[in-house]
Design a protein around this motif. Sequence first.
Motif, PDB file in Angstrom:
ATOM      1  N   GLN A 123       1.255  -1.081  -0.018  1.00  0.00           N
ATOM      2  CA  GLN A 123      -0.257  -0.340  -0.093  1.00  0.00           C
ATOM      3  C   GLN A 123       0.948   0.946   0.111  1.00  0.00           C
ATOM      4  O   GLN A 123       2.046   1.381   0.614  1.00  0.00           O
ATOM      5  N   ALA A 124       0.203   2.382  -0.232  1.00  0.00           N
ATOM      6  CA  ALA A 124       0.982   4.281  -0.483  1.00  0.00           C
ATOM      7  C   ALA A 124       1.928   3.918   0.521  1.00  0.00           C
ATOM      8  O   ALA A 124      -0.124   4.258   1.812  1.00  0.00           O
ATOM      9  N   GLY A 125       2.632   3.641   1.083  1.00  0.00           N
ATOM     10  CA  GLY A 125       3.058   4.832   2.595  1.00  0.00           C
ATOM     11  C   GLY A 125       3.937   3.059   3.685  1.00  0.00           C
ATOM     12  O   GLY A 125       4.802   3.416   4.271  1.00  0.00           O
ATOM     13  N   GLY A 126       3.702   2.426   1.971  1.00  0.00           N
ATOM     14  CA  GLY A 126       4.080   1.221   2.563  1.00  0.00           C
ATOM     15  C   GLY A 126       6.282   1.199   2.509  1.00  0.00           C
ATOM     16  O   GLY A 126       6.615   1.984   1.934  1.00  0.00           O
ATOM     17  N   SER A 127       7.028   0.054   2.440  1.00  0.00           N
ATOM     18  CA  SER A 127       8.258  -0.300   2.799  1.00  0.00           C
ATOM     19  C   SER A 127       8.206  -1.428   1.565  1.00  0.00           C
ATOM     20  O   SER A 127       8.114  -2.535   1.565  1.00  0.00           O
ATOM     21  N   LEU A 128       9.554  -1.811   1.157  1.00  0.00           N
ATOM     22  CA  LEU A 128       9.917  -2.927   0.771  1.00  0.00           C
ATOM     23  C   LEU A 128      11.448  -2.662   0.786  1.00  0.00           C
ATOM     24  O   LEU A 128      11.489  -1.937   0.421  1.00  0.00           O
ATOM     25  N   ARG A 129      12.251  -3.652   0.845  1.00  0.00           N
ATOM     26  CA  ARG A 129      13.461  -3.616   0.126  1.00  0.00           C
ATOM     27  C   ARG A 129      13.855  -5.315  -0.968  1.00  0.00           C
ATOM     28  O   ARG A 129      13.674  -6.161  -0.841  1.00  0.00           O
ATOM     29  N   LEU A 130      14.756  -4.224  -1.681  1.00  0.00           N
ATOM     30  CA  LEU A 130      15.168  -4.841  -3.258  1.00  0.00           C
ATOM     31  C   LEU A 130      16.235  -5.576  -2.980  1.00  0.00           C
ATOM     32  O   LEU A 130      17.343  -4.693  -2.521  1.00  0.00           O
ATOM     33  N   SER A 131      16.592  -6.510  -3.306  1.00  0.00           N
ATOM     34  CA  SER A 131      18.079  -7.349  -3.146  1.00  0.00           C
ATOM     35  C   SER A 131      18.614  -7.542  -4.625  1.00  0.00           C
ATOM     36  O   SER A 131      17.225  -8.004  -5.232  1.00  0.00           O
ATOM     37  N   CYS A 132      20.086  -7.452  -4.859  1.00  0.00           N
ATOM     38  CA  CYS A 132      20.450  -8.592  -5.629  1.00  0.00           C
ATOM     39  C   CYS A 132      21.403  -8.835  -5.767  1.00  0.00           C
ATOM     40  O   CYS A 132      22.625  -8.051  -5.662  1.00  0.00           O
ATOM     41  N   ALA A 133      20.821  -9.694  -6.066  1.00  0.00           N
ATOM     42  CA  ALA A 133      22.772 -10.959  -5.599  1.00  0.00           C
ATOM     43  C   ALA A 133      23.045 -11.193  -7.101  1.00  0.00           C
ATOM     44  O   ALA A 133      23.217 -11.492  -8.243  1.00  0.00           O
ATOM     45  N   ALA A 134      24.721 -10.391  -6.999  1.00  0.00           N
ATOM     46  CA  ALA A 134      25.337 -11.083  -8.201  1.00  0.00           C
ATOM     47  C   ALA A 134      26.474 -12.153  -7.778  1.00  0.00           C
ATOM     48  O   ALA A 134      26.988 -12.204  -6.669  1.00  0.00           O
ATOM     49  N   SER A 135      26.346 -12.338  -9.087  1.00  0.00           N
ATOM     50  CA  SER A 135      27.257 -13.604  -9.519  1.00  0.00           C
ATOM     51  C   SER A 135      28.536 -13.934 -10.325  1.00  0.00           C
ATOM     52  O   SER A 135      27.326 -13.373 -11.838  1.00  0.00           O
ATOM     53  N   GLY A 136      29.282 -14.649 -10.713  1.00  0.00           N
ATOM     54  CA  GLY A 136      30.000 -14.408 -12.097  1.00  0.00           C
ATOM     55  C   GLY A 136      30.989 -13.266 -12.638  1.00  0.00           C
ATOM     56  O   GLY A 136      31.271 -12.910 -13.785  1.00  0.00           O
ATOM     57  N   PHE A 137      31.509 -12.342 -11.372  1.00  0.00           N
ATOM     58  CA  PHE A 137      32.041 -11.240 -11.932  1.00  0.00           C
ATOM     59  C   PHE A 137      32.767 -10.751 -10.857  1.00  0.00           C
ATOM     60  O   PHE A 137      32.308 -11.397  -9.662  1.00  0.00           O
TER      61      PHE A 137
ATOM     62  N   LEU B 276       6.754   4.388  -0.133  1.00  0.00           N
ATOM     63  CA  LEU B 276       5.954   3.914  -1.724  1.00  0.00           C
ATOM     64  C   LEU B 276       5.199   4.942  -1.868  1.00  0.00           C
ATOM     65  O   LEU B 276       4.548   4.633  -1.068  1.00  0.00           O
ATOM     66  N   LYS B 277       4.485   5.172  -3.604  1.00  0.00           N
ATOM     67  CA  LYS B 277       3.753   6.071  -4.218  1.00  0.00           C
ATOM     68  C   LYS B 277       3.457   5.111  -4.940  1.00  0.00           C
ATOM     69  O   LYS B 277       4.312   4.384  -5.862  1.00  0.00           O
ATOM     70  N   PRO B 278       1.936   5.156  -5.899  1.00  0.00           N
ATOM     71  CA  PRO B 278       1.607   4.332  -6.034  1.00  0.00           C
ATOM     72  C   PRO B 278       2.326   4.629  -7.550  1.00  0.00           C
ATOM     73  O   PRO B 278       2.328   4.268  -8.401  1.00  0.00           O
ATOM     74  N   GLU B 279       3.296   6.426  -7.905  1.00  0.00           N
ATOM     75  CA  GLU B 279       4.349   6.540  -9.417  1.00  0.00           C
ATOM     76  C   GLU B 279       5.341   5.423  -9.038  1.00  0.00           C
ATOM     77  O   GLU B 279       5.841   5.425  -9.961  1.00  0.00           O
ATOM     78  N   ASP B 280       5.652   5.097  -7.938  1.00  0.00           N
ATOM     79  CA  ASP B 280       6.745   3.743  -7.752  1.00  0.00           C
ATOM     80  C   ASP B 280       6.347   2.653  -8.526  1.00  0.00           C
ATOM     81  O   ASP B 280       7.761   1.842  -9.097  1.00  0.00           O
ATOM     82  N   THR B 281       4.936   2.269  -8.829  1.00  0.00           N
ATOM     83  CA  THR B 281       5.233   1.017  -9.424  1.00  0.00           C
ATOM     84  C   THR B 281       5.476   0.461 -10.468  1.00  0.00           C
ATOM     85  O   THR B 281       5.709   1.744 -11.824  1.00  0.00           O
ATOM     86  N   ALA B 282       6.569  -0.479 -10.668  1.00  0.00           N
ATOM     87  CA  ALA B 282       6.936  -0.026 -12.200  1.00  0.00           C
ATOM     88  C   ALA B 282       7.857  -2.221 -11.875  1.00  0.00           C
ATOM     89  O   ALA B 282       7.551  -2.890 -10.978  1.00  0.00           O
ATOM     90  N   VAL B 283       8.724  -2.446 -13.010  1.00  0.00           N
ATOM     91  CA  VAL B 283       9.530  -3.529 -13.153  1.00  0.00           C
ATOM     92  C   VAL B 283      10.867  -2.897 -12.551  1.00  0.00           C
ATOM     93  O   VAL B 283      11.053  -1.900 -12.951  1.00  0.00           O
ATOM     94  N   TYR B 284      11.652  -3.004 -11.550  1.00  0.00           N
ATOM     95  CA  TYR B 284      12.889  -2.619 -10.654  1.00  0.00           C
ATOM     96  C   TYR B 284      14.002  -4.012 -11.161  1.00  0.00           C
ATOM     97  O   TYR B 284      13.543  -5.147 -11.452  1.00  0.00           O
ATOM     98  N   TYR B 285      14.477  -3.232 -11.815  1.00  0.00           N
ATOM     99  CA  TYR B 285      15.919  -3.686 -12.750  1.00  0.00           C
ATOM    100  C   TYR B 285      17.104  -3.705 -12.060  1.00  0.00           C
ATOM    101  O   TYR B 285      17.397  -2.801 -11.846  1.00  0.00           O
ATOM    102  N   CYS B 286      17.502  -4.809 -11.826  1.00  0.00           N
ATOM    103  CA  CYS B 286      19.134  -4.110 -11.385  1.00  0.00           C
ATOM    104  C   CYS B 286      20.267  -4.286 -12.488  1.00  0.00           C
ATOM    105  O   CYS B 286      20.224  -5.039 -13.106  1.00  0.00           O
ATOM    106  N   ALA B 287      21.270  -3.665 -12.785  1.00  0.00           N
ATOM    107  CA  ALA B 287      22.471  -3.713 -13.226  1.00  0.00           C
ATOM    108  C   ALA B 287      23.593  -3.994 -13.004  1.00  0.00           C
ATOM    109  O   ALA B 287      23.797  -2.962 -11.736  1.00  0.00           O
TER     110      ALA B 287
END
Length: 124
Positions: free
Chosen positions: A13-27, A86-97
């Motif tokens: 919900q708006a105002g809430g929190s999430l934590r994304l993780s990006c696990a890297a390997s091979g470099f 978080l806001k509704p406008e943060d809705t998206a697919v999040y990519y790690c690079a």
Amino acid sequence: EVQLVESGGGLVQAGGSLRLSCAASGFTFDDYAIGWFRQAPGKEREGVSCISSSDGSTYYADSVKGRFTISSDNAKNTVYLQMNSLKPEDTAVYYCAAEWGAKAGAPLPSPDYWGQGTQVTVSS
């Protein structure tokens, strides 16, 4: 084999929190800057944040500054994106690079590797 594996997306919900993780390997993690991008339907991809694994310098887009925090655990070859207020406008697919030798003063200009993406949906 190079891999960037994102996790932690979901519905919140708006105002809430999430934590994304990006696990890297091979470099060699310390030689790369790791960044987060996002893309919402019908919109251009946006560089959200990035961090230099070598010196810890960071970058944030104005749209997330003060709400998102990027961090790196070099022992685990993992980068995190803590997303608060978080806001509704943060809705998206999040990519790690990852980009070799990049500095963290701006979005990664030309990533060498990409993850598969994780969906973040913020309801109003």
